[in-house]
Design a protein around this motif. Structure first.
Motif, PDB file in Angstrom:
ATOM      1  N   VAL A  14       0.853  -1.188   0.000  1.00 19.68           N
ATOM      2  CA  VAL A  14       0.000   0.000   0.000  1.00 19.68           C
ATOM      3  C   VAL A  14       0.888   1.237   0.000  1.00 19.68           C
ATOM      4  O   VAL A  14       1.807   1.347   0.822  1.00 19.68           O
ATOM      5  CB  VAL A  14      -0.934   0.020   1.228  1.00 19.68           C
ATOM      6  N   PHE A  15       0.619   2.174  -0.894  1.00 21.68           N
ATOM      7  CA  PHE A  15       1.414   3.390  -0.977  1.00 21.68           C
ATOM      8  C   PHE A  15       0.694   4.537  -0.267  1.00 21.68           C
ATOM      9  O   PHE A  15      -0.504   4.755  -0.470  1.00 21.68           O
ATOM     10  CB  PHE A  15       1.673   3.762  -2.441  1.00 21.68           C
ATOM     11  N   VAL A  16       1.453   5.248   0.587  1.00 18.90           N
ATOM     12  CA  VAL A  16       0.926   6.403   1.307  1.00 18.90           C
ATOM     13  C   VAL A  16       1.668   7.629   0.794  1.00 18.90           C
ATOM     14  O   VAL A  16       2.893   7.726   0.908  1.00 18.90           O
ATOM     15  CB  VAL A  16       1.106   6.249   2.833  1.00 18.90           C
ATOM     16  N   ASN A  17       0.941   8.565   0.232  1.00 18.33           N
ATOM     17  CA  ASN A  17       1.542   9.741  -0.392  1.00 18.33           C
ATOM     18  C   ASN A  17       1.912  10.801   0.649  1.00 18.33           C
ATOM     19  O   ASN A  17       1.370  10.814   1.760  1.00 18.33           O
ATOM     20  CB  ASN A  17       0.569  10.338  -1.407  1.00 18.33           C
ATOM     21  N   PRO A  18       2.811  11.719   0.303  1.00 19.08           N
ATOM     22  CA  PRO A  18       3.125  12.837   1.196  1.00 19.08           C
ATOM     23  C   PRO A  18       1.861  13.616   1.552  1.00 19.08           C
ATOM     24  O   PRO A  18       1.002  13.856   0.691  1.00 19.08           O
ATOM     25  CB  PRO A  18       4.091  13.685   0.372  1.00 19.08           C
ATOM     26  N   GLY A  19       1.759  14.005   2.826  1.00 15.17           N
ATOM     27  CA  GLY A  19       0.586  14.732   3.289  1.00 15.17           C
ATOM     28  C   GLY A  19      -0.612  13.850   3.559  1.00 15.17           C
ATOM     29  O   GLY A  19      -1.717  14.356   3.808  1.00 15.17           O
ATOM     30  N   GLU A  20      -0.418  12.533   3.556  1.00  9.76           N
ATOM     31  CA  GLU A  20      -1.540  11.594   3.719  1.00  9.76           C
ATOM     32  C   GLU A  20      -1.366  10.752   4.986  1.00  9.76           C
ATOM     33  O   GLU A  20      -0.250  10.419   5.385  1.00  9.76           O
ATOM     34  CB  GLU A  20      -1.631  10.673   2.502  1.00  9.76           C
ATOM     35  N   ARG A  21      -2.483  10.427   5.590  1.00  3.86           N
ATOM     36  CA  ARG A  21      -2.524   9.538   6.758  1.00  3.86           C
ATOM     37  C   ARG A  21      -3.398   8.348   6.377  1.00  3.86           C
ATOM     38  O   ARG A  21      -4.533   8.519   5.950  1.00  3.86           O
ATOM     39  CB  ARG A  21      -3.099  10.298   7.956  1.00  3.86           C
ATOM     40  N   ARG A  22      -2.880   7.128   6.584  1.00  2.00           N
ATOM     41  CA  ARG A  22      -3.626   5.966   6.113  1.00  2.00           C
ATOM     42  C   ARG A  22      -3.456   4.782   7.052  1.00  2.00           C
ATOM     43  O   ARG A  22      -2.356   4.478   7.499  1.00  2.00           O
ATOM     44  CB  ARG A  22      -3.166   5.587   4.707  1.00  2.00           C
ATOM     45  N   LYS A  76      -1.981  14.294  17.990  1.00  2.00           N
ATOM     46  CA  LYS A  76      -1.207  15.526  17.872  1.00  2.00           C
ATOM     47  C   LYS A  76      -0.465  15.648  16.543  1.00  2.00           C
ATOM     48  O   LYS A  76       0.226  16.643  16.314  1.00  2.00           O
ATOM     49  CB  LYS A  76      -0.181  15.601  19.023  1.00  2.00           C
ATOM     50  N   ILE A  77      -0.577  14.637  15.685  1.00  2.00           N
ATOM     51  CA  ILE A  77       0.203  14.619  14.452  1.00  2.00           C
ATOM     52  C   ILE A  77      -0.686  14.962  13.259  1.00  2.00           C
ATOM     53  O   ILE A  77      -1.668  14.267  12.983  1.00  2.00           O
ATOM     54  CB  ILE A  77       0.855  13.238  14.233  1.00  2.00           C
ATOM     55  N   ALA A  78      -0.335  16.026  12.547  1.00  2.00           N
ATOM     56  CA  ALA A  78      -1.040  16.409  11.318  1.00  2.00           C
ATOM     57  C   ALA A  78      -0.078  16.230  10.144  1.00  2.00           C
ATOM     58  O   ALA A  78       1.036  16.773  10.169  1.00  2.00           O
ATOM     59  CB  ALA A  78      -1.509  17.852  11.393  1.00  2.00           C
ATOM     60  N   PRO A  79      -0.469  15.475   9.106  1.00  2.00           N
ATOM     61  CA  PRO A  79       0.445  15.223   7.987  1.00  2.00           C
ATOM     62  C   PRO A  79       0.996  16.495   7.354  1.00  2.00           C
ATOM     63  O   PRO A  79       2.169  16.537   6.969  1.00  2.00           O
ATOM     64  CB  PRO A  79      -0.426  14.436   6.997  1.00  2.00           C
ATOM     65  N   ARG A  80       0.189  17.540   7.266  1.00  2.00           N
ATOM     66  CA  ARG A  80       0.644  18.762   6.594  1.00  2.00           C
ATOM     67  C   ARG A  80       1.744  19.472   7.383  1.00  2.00           C
ATOM     68  O   ARG A  80       2.491  20.281   6.827  1.00  2.00           O
ATOM     69  CB  ARG A  80      -0.541  19.711   6.392  1.00  2.00           C
ATOM     70  N   GLU A  81       1.832  19.189   8.697  1.00  2.00           N
ATOM     71  CA  GLU A  81       2.833  19.841   9.543  1.00  2.00           C
ATOM     72  C   GLU A  81       4.038  18.950   9.821  1.00  2.00           C
ATOM     73  O   GLU A  81       5.018  19.399  10.408  1.00  2.00           O
ATOM     74  CB  GLU A  81       2.196  20.262  10.877  1.00  2.00           C
ATOM     75  N   LEU A  82       3.967  17.686   9.426  1.00  2.00           N
ATOM     76  CA  LEU A  82       5.002  16.712   9.762  1.00  2.00           C
ATOM     77  C   LEU A  82       6.110  16.712   8.717  1.00  2.00           C
ATOM     78  O   LEU A  82       5.844  16.718   7.513  1.00  2.00           O
ATOM     79  CB  LEU A  82       4.386  15.313   9.859  1.00  2.00           C
ATOM     80  N   ALA A  83       7.349  16.686   9.202  1.00  2.00           N
ATOM     81  CA  ALA A  83       8.504  16.523   8.321  1.00  2.00           C
ATOM     82  C   ALA A  83       9.001  15.087   8.471  1.00  2.00           C
ATOM     83  O   ALA A  83       9.497  14.701   9.515  1.00  2.00           O
ATOM     84  CB  ALA A  83       9.609  17.509   8.686  1.00  2.00           C
ATOM     85  N   GLY A  84       8.832  14.297   7.441  1.00  2.00           N
ATOM     86  CA  GLY A  84       9.202  12.890   7.530  1.00  2.00           C
ATOM     87  C   GLY A  84       7.979  12.003   7.600  1.00  2.00           C
ATOM     88  O   GLY A  84       6.851  12.439   7.353  1.00  2.00           O
ATOM     89  N   CYS A  85       8.218  10.756   7.960  1.00  2.00           N
ATOM     90  CA  CYS A  85       7.134   9.766   7.990  1.00  2.00           C
ATOM     91  C   CYS A  85       7.120   9.047   9.328  1.00  2.00           C
ATOM     92  O   CYS A  85       8.173   8.673   9.867  1.00  2.00           O
ATOM     93  CB  CYS A  85       7.321   8.753   6.865  1.00  2.00           C
ATOM     94  N   LEU A  86       5.927   8.864   9.868  1.00  2.00           N
ATOM     95  CA  LEU A  86       5.731   8.173  11.137  1.00  2.00           C
ATOM     96  C   LEU A  86       4.911   6.916  10.877  1.00  2.00           C
ATOM     97  O   LEU A  86       3.796   6.975  10.349  1.00  2.00           O
ATOM     98  CB  LEU A  86       5.002   9.096  12.119  1.00  2.00           C
ATOM     99  N   ILE A  87       5.484   5.752  11.262  1.00  2.00           N
ATOM    100  CA  ILE A  87       4.784   4.473  11.142  1.00  2.00           C
ATOM    101  C   ILE A  87       4.468   3.983  12.551  1.00  2.00           C
ATOM    102  O   ILE A  87       5.382   3.711  13.325  1.00  2.00           O
ATOM    103  CB  ILE A  87       5.628   3.433  10.394  1.00  2.00           C
ATOM    104  N   THR A  88       3.200   3.902  12.895  1.00  2.00           N
ATOM    105  CA  THR A  88       2.803   3.517  14.256  1.00  2.00           C
ATOM    106  C   THR A  88       2.134   2.153  14.242  1.00  2.00           C
ATOM    107  O   THR A  88       1.273   1.875  13.409  1.00  2.00           O
ATOM    108  CB  THR A  88       1.857   4.559  14.877  1.00  2.00           C
ATOM    109  N   VAL A  89       2.554   1.317  15.208  1.00  2.00           N
ATOM    110  CA  VAL A  89       2.001  -0.039  15.332  1.00  2.00           C
ATOM    111  C   VAL A  89       1.626  -0.240  16.798  1.00  2.00           C
ATOM    112  O   VAL A  89       2.452  -0.657  17.610  1.00  2.00           O
ATOM    113  CB  VAL A  89       3.010  -1.106  14.870  1.00  2.00           C
TER     114      VAL A  89
END
Length: 341
Positions: A14-22, A76-89
């Protein structure tokens, strides 16, 4: 395998684009009933370039504090304000979590099964899947844990403090205490470190119980690490200016079997020769005190009042002098060197 953000990131096809939360559900196995079991993952790919970080919880299925920490971090995490990628499990050991058990159905400890095998045991397969689809896509990791077997832990960071970068973001977390700990074979942190991924472990609270203070400190600590890595512009202020550095740890053990009456709490400073509690029979007879061998701070203790002769009851830490290096290894309740929960 791309490790640069501001590009689409792929997890389990699954591809997650910049600025996207999935949210992504990765198939793990089928239960004997035929019900499918999946690994839930939330990917937040920031609109700006930066590092890729994973946050994991419930590697031990009964350790639930980290599940709530991840939920509060994501608020507290908004994709538009985040620099980089966060993967949460939030739930790695999906088998143990559903069974309210530390272990997997084959009684293996997932945190002794990394990096895993594609065609190995249940534990080895889950470890392999997590490494391939999450860990190896990242440059940093935060693994969230609690105490085990009725024990509770003072919020603490365990990491390789001899690595300057790891020490920097370990200190940024702002836990009450931090300790240097080498990584044990089979642990997630060892497998990640061997792959060149800097990783820290946050320990706080007890199994199967929410500890709101530990959860709040964990959430704030994660946000501070993300700021230290340049992924967020702001973060909560730490409660204290510096974390205390642990030089060594030891366990105070029950002299006899009986009912424990504990006199100290997490974070308490104790002196050499101080009584920490008492173990006696149901009538209060045959009492034997628990005595601190040296000055220290209580970083863990059992919550079970029924103890056996020789059982580890209170975990004490000796603070390192200011500016010094930590000198573990620490030992587990059985007196063996151990560095991971």
């Amino acid at each position: 395998m791309a490790k640069v953000s501001n590009l689409p990131i792929e997890v389990a096809g699954v591809f997650v684009n910049p600025g996207e939360r999935r949210r992504i559900e990765i198939p793990v196995a089928k239960l004997p009933t035929g019900t499918s079991l999946t690994l839930p993952i939330m990917v937040v790919n920031g609109a700006k370039p930066g590092p890729t970080v994973w946050i994991s919880a419930a590697v031990h299925g009964d350790e639930v504090n980290g599940v709530e920490i991840i939920g509060r971090v994501l608020e507290k995490i908004a994709p538009r304000e985040l620099a980089g990628c966060l993967i949460t499990v939030p739930i790695v050991n999906v088998f143990g979590f559903n069974a309210q058990s530390r272990y997997l159905p084959d009684r293996r400890d997932l945190n002794r099964s990394f990096p895993g095998l594609e065609r190995g045991s249940v534990a080895a397969r889950l470890a392999f899947l997590f490494m391939q689809e999450v860990v190896l896509k990242c440059q940093y990791g935060i693994d969230l844990h609690t105490g085990s077997n009725h024990r509770t832990n003072l919020p603490q960071i365990r990491a390789n403090l001899h690595d300057e970068e790891t020490r920097r973001f370990s200190e940024a977390f702002g836990a009450p205490v931090i300790m240097h700990a080498g990584a044990i074979d089979g642990s997630l942190r060892k497998a990640a470190t061997d792959a060149g991924i800097r990783t820290l472990v946050y320990e706080a609270g007890e199994p199967l119980r929410f500890d709101d203070e530990a959860i709040q400190l964990g959430r704030d600590g994660v946000l501070r690490v993300l700021q230290a890595l340049g992924m967020r512009a702001t973060a909560p202020r730490p409660r204290t200016k510096h974390s205390a550095l642990i030089a060594k740890t030891s366990w105070v053990r029950a002299f006899n079997s009986g009912i424990l009456r504990l006199d100290v709490k997490l974070g308490a400073k104790v002196s050499a020769g101080q009584q920490l509690g008492m173990v006696a029979d149901a009538f209060g007879d045959d009492a034997a005190p628990l005595i601190a061998a040296e000055e220290g701070i209580v970083i863990g203790h059992t919550n079970n009042p029924l103890v056996q002769q020789g059982e580890a009851v209170v975990h004490l830490a000796t603070m390192a002098p200011d500016g010094s290096e930590a000198t573990l290894p620490e030992v587990d309740p059985e007196g063996r060197p151990v560095v991971e929960p």
